[in-house]
Enzyme design. Structure first.
Site, PDB file in Angstrom:
ATOM      1  CE  LYS A   5     -43.006  -5.239  -6.733  1.00 20.08           C
ATOM      2  NZ  LYS A   5     -42.670  -4.212  -5.747  1.00 20.08           N
ATOM      3  CG  ASN A   6     -40.531  -6.349  -3.588  1.00 18.45           C
ATOM      4  OD1 ASN A   6     -40.665  -5.456  -4.435  1.00 18.45           O
ATOM      5  ND2 ASN A   6     -41.516  -6.720  -2.796  1.00 18.45           N
ATOM      6  CB  CYS A 100     -48.181   4.693  -0.524  1.00 16.76           C
ATOM      7  SG  CYS A 100     -48.174   3.051  -1.228  1.00 16.76           S
ATOM      8  NE  ARG A 105     -44.740   1.458   1.320  1.00 13.76           N
ATOM      9  CZ  ARG A 105     -44.481   0.847   0.160  1.00 13.76           C
ATOM     10  NH1 ARG A 105     -45.239   1.083  -0.894  1.00 13.76           N
ATOM     11  NH2 ARG A 105     -43.470   0.011   0.040  1.00 13.76           N
ATOM     12  N   PRO A 106     -43.322   6.259   5.693  1.00 18.85           N
ATOM     13  CG  PRO A 106     -43.020   6.469   7.991  1.00 18.85           C
ATOM     14  CD  PRO A 106     -43.907   5.818   6.952  1.00 18.85           C
ATOM     15  CD  GLN A 109     -36.591   3.854  11.929  1.00 17.60           C
ATOM     16  OE1 GLN A 109     -35.659   3.208  12.431  1.00 17.60           O
ATOM     17  NE2 GLN A 109     -37.211   4.831  12.571  1.00 17.60           N
ATOM     18  CG  ASP A 288     -45.689  -7.453  -0.309  1.00 18.98           C
ATOM     19  OD1 ASP A 288     -44.507  -7.398  -0.663  1.00 18.98           O
ATOM     20  OD2 ASP A 288     -46.282  -6.499   0.223  1.00 18.98           O
ATOM     21  NE  ARG A 380     -45.937   0.164  -9.424  1.00 18.29           N
ATOM     22  CZ  ARG A 380     -46.019   0.684  -8.190  1.00 18.29           C
ATOM     23  NH1 ARG A 380     -47.167   1.209  -7.771  1.00 18.29           N
ATOM     24  NH2 ARG A 380     -44.966   0.653  -7.383  1.00 18.29           N
TER      25      ARG A 380
HETATM   26  C1  EPZ Z   1     -40.918  -3.453   1.047  1.00 11.59           C
HETATM   27  O1  EPZ Z   1     -41.385  -2.098   1.135  1.00 11.59           O
HETATM   28  C2  EPZ Z   1     -41.564  -4.042  -0.203  1.00 11.59           C
HETATM   29  N1  EPZ Z   1     -41.145  -3.269  -1.353  1.00 11.59           N
HETATM   30  C3  EPZ Z   1     -43.085  -3.999  -0.060  1.00 11.59           C
HETATM   31  O2  EPZ Z   1     -43.661  -4.666  -1.189  1.00 11.59           O
HETATM   32  C4  EPZ Z   1     -43.497  -4.766   1.180  1.00 11.59           C
HETATM   33  O3  EPZ Z   1     -44.878  -4.610   1.378  1.00 11.59           O
HETATM   34  C5  EPZ Z   1     -42.755  -4.209   2.412  1.00 11.59           C
HETATM   35  O4  EPZ Z   1     -41.335  -4.217   2.202  1.00 11.59           O
HETATM   36  C6  EPZ Z   1     -43.031  -5.015   3.660  1.00 11.59           C
HETATM   37  O5  EPZ Z   1     -42.709  -6.352   3.493  1.00 11.59           O
HETATM   38  C7  EPZ Z   1     -39.910  -3.474  -1.867  1.00 11.59           C
HETATM   39  O6  EPZ Z   1     -39.113  -4.265  -1.406  1.00 11.59           O
HETATM   40  C8  EPZ Z   1     -39.536  -2.668  -3.072  1.00 11.59           C
HETATM   41  P1  EPZ Z   1     -40.869  -1.330   4.955  1.00 11.59           P
HETATM   42  P2  EPZ Z   1     -40.720  -1.064   2.156  1.00 11.59           P
HETATM   43  O7  EPZ Z   1     -39.933  -0.194   4.990  1.00 11.59           O
HETATM   44  O8  EPZ Z   1     -39.302  -1.372   2.343  1.00 11.59           O
HETATM   45  C9  EPZ Z   1     -42.656   1.498   8.360  1.00 11.59           C
HETATM   46  C10 EPZ Z   1     -45.093  -4.960  -3.055  1.00 11.59           C
HETATM   47  O9  EPZ Z   1     -46.317  -5.113  -3.142  1.00 11.59           O
HETATM   48  N2  EPZ Z   1     -41.477   2.347   8.128  1.00 11.59           N
HETATM   49  O10 EPZ Z   1     -40.364  -2.675   5.331  1.00 11.59           O
HETATM   50  O11 EPZ Z   1     -41.107   0.285   1.703  1.00 11.59           O
HETATM   51  C11 EPZ Z   1     -43.613   1.466   7.170  1.00 11.59           C
HETATM   52  O12 EPZ Z   1     -44.492   2.548   7.178  1.00 11.59           O
HETATM   53  C12 EPZ Z   1     -44.510  -3.913  -2.069  1.00 11.59           C
HETATM   54  O13 EPZ Z   1     -44.272  -5.596  -3.722  1.00 11.59           O
HETATM   55  C13 EPZ Z   1     -41.275   3.459   8.912  1.00 11.59           C
HETATM   56  O14 EPZ Z   1     -42.082   3.776   9.798  1.00 11.59           O
HETATM   57  O15 EPZ Z   1     -41.509  -1.406   3.498  1.00 11.59           O
HETATM   58  C14 EPZ Z   1     -44.300   0.128   7.346  1.00 11.59           C
HETATM   59  O16 EPZ Z   1     -45.362   0.257   8.233  1.00 11.59           O
HETATM   60  C15 EPZ Z   1     -45.570  -3.095  -1.416  1.00 11.59           C
HETATM   61  N3  EPZ Z   1     -40.173   4.230   8.678  1.00 11.59           N
HETATM   62  C16 EPZ Z   1     -43.203  -0.733   7.946  1.00 11.59           C
HETATM   63  O17 EPZ Z   1     -42.226   0.151   8.488  1.00 11.59           O
HETATM   64  C17 EPZ Z   1     -39.248   3.916   7.697  1.00 11.59           C
HETATM   65  O18 EPZ Z   1     -38.256   4.653   7.522  1.00 11.59           O
HETATM   66  C18 EPZ Z   1     -42.519  -1.683   6.967  1.00 11.59           C
HETATM   67  O19 EPZ Z   1     -42.143  -0.952   5.832  1.00 11.59           O
HETATM   68  C19 EPZ Z   1     -39.468   2.770   6.918  1.00 11.59           C
HETATM   69  C20 EPZ Z   1     -40.590   1.995   7.147  1.00 11.59           C
END
Ligand code: EPZ
Length: 401
Positions: A5-6, A100, A105-106, A109, A288, A380
């Site tokens: 999926k990811n 969420c 999840r801002p 970045q 995950d 999903r």
């Molecule tokens: C990806 O989400 C995955 N989704 C998530 O899988 C997974 O949990 C996550 O990476 C972490 O491994 C997809 O790939 C579609 P992040 P993503 O940005 O990219 C913070 C599942 O169950 N952050 O790596 O949204 C954020 O809040 C899903 O399949 C900021 O602060 O996650 C978090 O604490 C759920 N500012 C951390 O970084 C930003 O601009 C990591 O989030 C972006 C992120």
């Protein structure tokens, strides 16, 4: 295993970087993939979904540049169209993702990176408006390791003028896979899979044919199901090198996990041992898989300490597991899981993709019947999980509410 999926979601979004028809195979039939398909169609792309497992995206006539709230609110990964639209069409309007179930999840970045590449970013009425005649290369240092942030900026940089360096980038296999796809489209990306990715922008990219990598989180979930049921399961079409951290923790819990032909075999043992876990960005233990491991440790012989450093509030599965008789204390972003002899079946409710998988896993060893509602969360992220488990001997079926 099904396609990941990811990996599929950013790959589908990357089709917007080129004009014409892209063909993707091993695309999992998931709720989130359908949502991405609807979003791309909304932008004007022509979507084909035949035969099963194949998706075609024809971007010859992109007429819209907006990702609306009603789609983004159902799937945060919709934000992945921001980079490609801004890079290829000079502007994008994307709804800001709201709250969420798994925590804050801002996307700061993502926006910081696009601004560094020269995009004008305005937030207005819950939407991000990004504009740039042509993005230009920049050095971007991520404050936090972000998977979709890395993916969005890698896609944007592929068509930018000049060189971009992404530092403290995410190293997830899905990021590496996206770089492979973009390079196939004609991009110049080096270092994906490491924390420093360098992209030399090009003027044009072309559509491709590609088969999506297998899903390491689905594989991890099935390995856990094999271990908790003291079972013997062979997983095919998975990439062991993506599963090291998960396998290490399952072995620490006492399961036997080994390569077997082109697959991985797990053999569960009589007694599960307690295991301490702290989630980390790849190659660390994936967040995950946190919920699924809480389920395993809830029937281990002793206490386990499980900390989620990525999503501090990702514990909505805990009250539901307690309904099955688990003994779990929560302290901020740590679960202290004291193993019990036996869980008991009860009605429970799914709250997000991985929490629902944890409930299925716990129900496999709970005495009597468990009924899990709101399984649209499961659909999903998992392709026919109940059918795969039933084929392994699980007494599980989908029933209408
Ligand atoms: C990806 O989400 C995955 N989704 C998530 O899988 C997974 O949990 C996550 O990476 C972490 O491994 C997809 O790939 C579609 P992040 P993503 O940005 O990219 C913070 C599942 O169950 N952050 O790596 O949204 C954020 O809040 C899903 O399949 C900021 O602060 O996650 C978090 O604490 C759920 N500012 C951390 O970084 C930003 O601009 C990591 O989030 C972006 C992120």
């Amino acid at each position: 295993m099904s396609g990941a999926k990811n990996a599929a979601l950013p790959i589908l979004a990357s089709s917007l970087l080129a004009e014409g028809k892209s063909i993707y195979r091993n695309v999992p039939a998931l709720g989130d993939v359908r949502t991405m398909g609807r979003l791309l169609a909304r932008l004007g792309a022509e979507i084909g979904e035949k035969p099963a497992g194949t998706m075609t995206v024809d971007t010859a006539r992109i007429t819209e540049l907006e990702a609306p709230y009603e789609l983004v609110k159902t799937m945060r990964a919709s934000v992945l169209v921001l980079g490609p639209l801004c890079a290829r069409h000079g502007r994008a309007r994307v709804s800001l993702p709201g709250g969420c179930a798994i925590g804050a999840r801002p996307i700061d970045q993502h926006l910081k990176g696009l601004a560094a590449m020269g995009a004008r970013i305005e937030l207005e009425h819950g939407y991000v408006n990004a504009r740039a005649r042509r993005l230009r290369g920049a050095t971007i240092v991520f404050d936090v390791v972000t998977v979709t942030g890395t993916e969005n900026l890698m896609m944007a940089a592929a068509l930018a003028k000049g060189r971009t360096a992404l530092e403290n980038a995410a190293r997830e296999p899905e990021v590496e896979e996206l770089a492979r796809v973009l390079n196939k489209m004609g991009a110049k990306i080096r270092g994906a899979g490491t924390s420093l990715i360098t992209i030399d922008g090009v003027d044009e990219l072309h559509p491709i044919e590609h088969s999506v990598i297998p899903d390491r989180i689905e594989a991890g979930t099935l390995l856990v199901a094999g271990a908790i049921t003291r079972g013997n399961v062979l997983l095919r079409d998975c990439l062991p090198e993506h599963l090291d951290a998960i396998i290490a923790k399952l072995r620490a819990a006492g399961a036997e996990v080994a390569a077997d032909g082109d697959g991985i075999r797990v053999r569960g043992k009589a007694d599960l041992k307690p295991t301490d876990i702290s989630t980390q960005p790849f190659p660390g233990f994936p967040t995950d898989m946190q919920a699924q491991m809480v389920a395993v440790c809830s029937v281990a012989d002793g206490a386990s300490v499980i900390t989620d450093t990525i999503y501090l509030d990702r514990f909505t599965h805990v009250p539901e597991l307690r309904r099955l008789g688990a003994d779990i204390q929560l302290e901020r972003n740590t679960a202290i899981v004291k193993g019990v002899d036996r869980l008991q079946g009860a009605p429970v409710m799914a709250t997000d993709i991985r929490a629902s998988a944890a409930l299925v896993i716990a129900a496999l060893v709970a005495e009597g019947e468990t009924c899990i509602s709101r399984i649209y969360h499961l659909d999903r992220g998992y392709e026919h999980l109940e059918q795969k488990l039933a084929a392994l001997g699980a007494r599980i079926e989908r029933t209408s509410p």
